[in-house]
Design an enzyme around this catalytic site. Structure first.
Site, short mmCIF file in Angstrom:
data_model
loop_
_atom_site.label_atom_id
_atom_site.label_comp_id
_atom_site.label_asym_id
_atom_site.label_seq_id
_atom_site.Cartn_x
_atom_site.Cartn_y
_atom_site.Cartn_z
N TYR A 114 0.82 -1.21 0.00
CA TYR A 114 0.00 0.00 0.00
C TYR A 114 0.86 1.26 0.00
O TYR A 114 0.57 2.22 -0.72
CB TYR A 114 -0.96 0.00 1.19
N ARG A 116 3.68 1.86 -1.28
CA ARG A 116 4.26 2.13 -2.60
C ARG A 116 3.23 2.65 -3.59
O ARG A 116 3.57 3.05 -4.70
CB ARG A 116 4.92 0.87 -3.13
N GLU A 137 -6.72 3.95 9.85
CA GLU A 137 -6.96 5.12 9.01
C GLU A 137 -6.10 4.98 7.76
O GLU A 137 -4.90 4.76 7.84
CB GLU A 137 -6.59 6.40 9.75
N GLN A 156 1.32 -4.11 9.54
CA GLN A 156 2.02 -5.05 10.41
C GLN A 156 2.12 -4.50 11.82
O GLN A 156 2.51 -3.35 12.03
CB GLN A 156 3.43 -5.34 9.89
N GLN A 180 -13.10 -1.43 22.16
CA GLN A 180 -13.85 -0.95 20.99
C GLN A 180 -14.13 -2.07 20.00
O GLN A 180 -13.32 -2.96 19.80
CB GLN A 180 -13.13 0.23 20.33
#
Length: 188
Positions: A114, A116, A137, A156, A180
């Site tokens: 993601y 990159r 987010e 990770q 949560q």
């Protein structure tokens, strides 16, 4: 502090329910399918994104205020793929539920697949004795729409063991994000 290994992660997940559901190995694409990997790695755990998304929109011309966040600034989407508008963001949650031990601090970093593509994953540290689904987010820093895939690896988690146990944990101070479930918006 020291980083925890795959053996420690497997033991804590299997014996103490630190990560549920838990994948003891690394799940990768097989055959012709393409998938972003998830599960236990050498010194971390690659988490998956659920299919529950909140995509930021400013159709109401709201001001982003962390002390009084307007829920109408999001569009709820339940899907296998989330399209984030250019220069915008979306919230999601991990598939996995975490129970962080008292002597551990957990830090999350986005996966290179993601990063990159200009998609940044942001998560604050998981403090000692915090538990819950992690709210993720995703910031699309590009001028083009960007895709996030549900039920595949997105970030990770790295687990750091302390030399001393903390005096006050997240549970001790009754943190507002304790336990949560689902995608959790800012709480003042």
């Amino acid at each position: 502090m020291s980083i925890k290994s795959d053996r420690w992660i497997r033991r804590m997940a299997q014996d103490h329910g630190m990560i549920e559901p838990f994948e003891a190995g690394q799940v990768r694409a097989s055959g012709d399918s393409r998938m972003v990997s998830y599960g236990t790695s050498s010194y971390g755990y690659d988490v998956r994104c659920s299919s529950e998304f909140k995509i930021f929109t400013n159709i109401n011309s709201a001001v982003v205020d962390p002390k009084a966040f307007d829920e109408s600034s999001f569009v709820d989407v339940e899907a296998d793929v989330c399209i984030i508008p250019p220069n915008s963001f979306a919230l999601a949650r991990t598939v996995e539920y975490f129970r962080i031990p008292r002597e551990v601090l957990t830090v999350c970093l986005g996966k290179s697949t993601y990063a990159r593509c200009g998609i940044i994953v942001n998560v604050t540290p998981l403090e000692p004795e915090w538990e819950g689904h992690v709210t993720l987010e995703f910031s699309n820093t590009t001028p083009l729409p960007a895709k996030i895939y549900a039920n595949e690896g997105v970030a990770q988690m790295l687990f750091f063991g302390a030399d001393d146990v903390c005096e006050v944990s997240y549970r001790d101070r009754a943190g507002k994000y304790m336990g949560q479930q689902g995608v959790t918006l800012p709480k003042a």
